[in-house]
Design a protein around this motif. Structure first.
Motif, short mmCIF file in Angstrom:
data_model
loop_
_atom_site.label_atom_id
_atom_site.label_comp_id
_atom_site.label_asym_id
_atom_site.label_seq_id
_atom_site.Cartn_x
_atom_site.Cartn_y
_atom_site.Cartn_z
N LYS A 7 0.85 -1.19 0.00
CA LYS A 7 0.00 0.00 0.00
C LYS A 7 0.88 1.24 0.00
N ALA A 9 1.96 4.60 1.04
CA ALA A 9 1.72 5.45 2.21
C ALA A 9 1.46 6.87 1.75
N CYS A 12 1.37 13.74 4.46
CA CYS A 12 0.64 14.84 5.09
C CYS A 12 0.52 16.00 4.10
N ARG A 19 1.88 10.01 6.68
CA ARG A 19 0.72 10.25 7.52
C ARG A 19 0.57 9.15 8.57
N ASP A 20 -0.11 9.51 9.64
CA ASP A 20 -0.40 8.60 10.74
C ASP A 20 -1.88 8.24 10.62
N GLU A 21 -2.21 6.97 10.73
CA GLU A 21 -3.60 6.52 10.59
C GLU A 21 -4.50 7.15 11.64
N VAL A 22 -3.96 7.50 12.79
CA VAL A 22 -4.76 8.13 13.85
C VAL A 22 -5.21 9.53 13.43
N TYR A 23 -4.34 10.26 12.75
CA TYR A 23 -4.62 11.65 12.36
C TYR A 23 -4.85 11.80 10.87
N LYS A 24 -5.17 10.74 10.19
CA LYS A 24 -5.34 10.69 8.75
C LYS A 24 -6.20 11.85 8.25
N PRO A 25 -5.83 12.60 7.28
CA PRO A 25 -4.72 12.47 6.34
C PRO A 25 -3.45 13.18 6.80
N CYS A 27 -0.06 13.93 9.55
CA CYS A 27 0.97 13.11 10.18
C CYS A 27 0.93 13.21 11.69
N ARG A 32 -2.83 18.50 12.08
CA ARG A 32 -4.30 18.48 12.04
C ARG A 32 -4.86 19.77 12.63
#
Length: 64
Positions: A7, A9, A12, A19-25, A27, A32
């Motif tokens: 996949k 990645a 940001c 990017r971090d999946e917690v703060y998608k899209p 980082c 955010r």
């Protein structure tokens, strides 16, 4: 059958870091929150359609 293609990645949109999946899209929480503050501070704007007389569409519907 599982795909062997990894996949891609995402990055940001503000700083280009992965990017971090917690703060998608984004980082991080910082990026955010910075994006949200840009919306609150009206740095980002959604274009509105205005008539030649300068009134917005909503203003014209209120006239009765």
């Amino acid at each position: 059958m599982p795909s062997n293609v990894a996949k891609k990645a995402g990055k940001c949109p503000l700083c280009g870091q992965p990017r971090d999946e917690v703060y998608k899209p984004f980082c991080s929480r910082g990026c955010r929150d910075r994006d949200l503050l840009s919306w609150f501070g009206e740095s980002y704007r959604v274009p509105a359609h205005q008539a030649p007389d300068g009134t917005a569409d909503v203003d014209r519907y209120d006239e009765d």
